[in-house]
Write a protein that holds these residues in place. Structure first.
Motif, PDB file in Angstrom:
ATOM      1  N   UNK A 100      36.640  41.825  43.470  1.00 17.72           N
ATOM      2  CA  UNK A 100      37.727  41.288  44.286  1.00 17.72           C
ATOM      3  C   UNK A 100      37.500  41.730  45.721  1.00 17.72           C
ATOM      4  N   UNK A 101      37.673  40.782  46.632  1.00 17.43           N
ATOM      5  CA  UNK A 101      37.514  41.068  48.056  1.00 17.43           C
ATOM      6  C   UNK A 101      38.888  40.976  48.700  1.00 17.43           C
ATOM      7  N   UNK A 106      45.558  39.944  54.402  1.00 14.98           N
ATOM      8  CA  UNK A 106      46.326  39.909  53.167  1.00 14.98           C
ATOM      9  C   UNK A 106      45.744  38.995  52.102  1.00 14.98           C
ATOM     10  N   UNK A 107      44.735  38.213  52.450  1.00 12.51           N
ATOM     11  CA  UNK A 107      44.106  37.327  51.469  1.00 12.51           C
ATOM     12  C   UNK A 107      43.280  38.132  50.477  1.00 12.51           C
ATOM     13  N   UNK A 108      43.270  37.660  49.227  1.00 17.26           N
ATOM     14  CA  UNK A 108      42.488  38.291  48.174  1.00 17.26           C
ATOM     15  C   UNK A 108      41.631  37.221  47.505  1.00 17.26           C
ATOM     16  N   UNK A 109      40.343  37.499  47.345  1.00 16.81           N
ATOM     17  CA  UNK A 109      39.415  36.555  46.739  1.00 16.81           C
ATOM     18  C   UNK A 109      38.752  37.205  45.532  1.00 16.81           C
ATOM     19  N   UNK A 110      38.785  36.495  44.400  1.00 17.01           N
ATOM     20  CA  UNK A 110      38.105  36.964  43.195  1.00 17.01           C
ATOM     21  C   UNK A 110      36.785  36.231  43.088  1.00 17.01           C
ATOM     22  N   UNK A 111      35.695  36.972  43.026  1.00 15.06           N
ATOM     23  CA  UNK A 111      34.359  36.389  42.941  1.00 15.06           C
ATOM     24  C   UNK A 111      33.945  36.343  41.474  1.00 15.06           C
ATOM     25  N   UNK A 112      33.600  35.146  41.008  1.00 15.08           N
ATOM     26  CA  UNK A 112      33.208  34.948  39.603  1.00 15.08           C
ATOM     27  C   UNK A 112      31.691  34.895  39.474  1.00 15.08           C
ATOM     28  N   UNK A 113      31.213  35.083  38.246  1.00 16.92           N
ATOM     29  CA  UNK A 113      29.763  35.100  38.032  1.00 16.92           C
ATOM     30  C   UNK A 113      29.146  33.703  38.084  1.00 16.92           C
ATOM     31  N   UNK A 114      29.873  32.667  37.682  1.00 17.02           N
ATOM     32  CA  UNK A 114      29.416  31.265  37.697  1.00 17.02           C
ATOM     33  C   UNK A 114      28.337  30.950  36.672  1.00 17.02           C
TER      34      UNK A 114
END
Length: 181
Positions: A100-101, A106-114
């Motif tokens: 998670x970035x 205040x934004x939160x980004x979840x990075x997936x493996x794809x």
């Protein structure tokens, strides 16, 4: 005095361009512009990075922190791989979260493996210096390294986009935003 014609030297491709094939996953989990890039080596190892159009890489964003703690019981940092058969590696599905970035706005980004495969390593350097994720996203700022199963190594790219297809999607997005402005 005759002048010799100046010939431009051919541009030498970067290490990434030379040894890796770029694949893209656009709008991961249905979130617009949250694009990921998968760099696939000829030995089938895949490096998960952010695509250039990802909101984290756009100007004005500042990364506050990055966390590999996915849930209370799951941390990607606890992944310990050993031996020829990569024992102990966490198995990932296409939608499995890697990290998670958190941005300063205040934004939160979840990075997936794809892609499906075993998690070989995560980039701990981005925990200590999150800015390299923005400065060098496809080299030192990678997120994780995933090894697909041998049987699936050919089929993992079926749901992914080529560079040309991805450029077309980004171009359509640009056209749509300029048309609405």
């Amino acid at each position: 005095m005759a002048t010799e014609p100046v010939t431009a030297e051919p541009e030498i491709p970067s290490l990434v361009d030379r040894y890796f094939t770029r694949w893209y996953k656009a709008d991961v989990k249905g979130k617009p512009c949250e694009d990921h890039c998968i760099l696939q080596h000829s030995n089938r190892i895949c490096v998960i990075t952010l695509a250039a159009s990802h909101p984290v890489l756009q100007s004005g964003k500042t990364i506050q922190s990055i966390s590999y703690q996915i849930s209370t019981n799951c941390s990607r940092l606890q992944n310990k791989v050993s031996g020829k058969f990569k024992r102990g590696a966490q198995f990932l599905t296409e939608l499995a979260p890697l990290c998670k970035i958190y941005c300063s706005d205040g934004e939160e980004y979840t990075i997936s493996s794809c892609i499906r495969g075993r998690l070989m390593e995560v980039n701990e350097n981005i925990l200590h210096k999150p800015s390299i994720l923005q400065e060098k996203p496809s080299t030192e700022g990678y997120i994780a390294v995933v090894l697909p199963k041998f049987e699936e190594s050919k089929s993992i790219t079926e749901g992914l986009l080529t560079q040309k297809q991805y450029d077309e999607i980004v171009g359509k997005r640009m056209d749509a935003t300029t048309a609405t402005s």
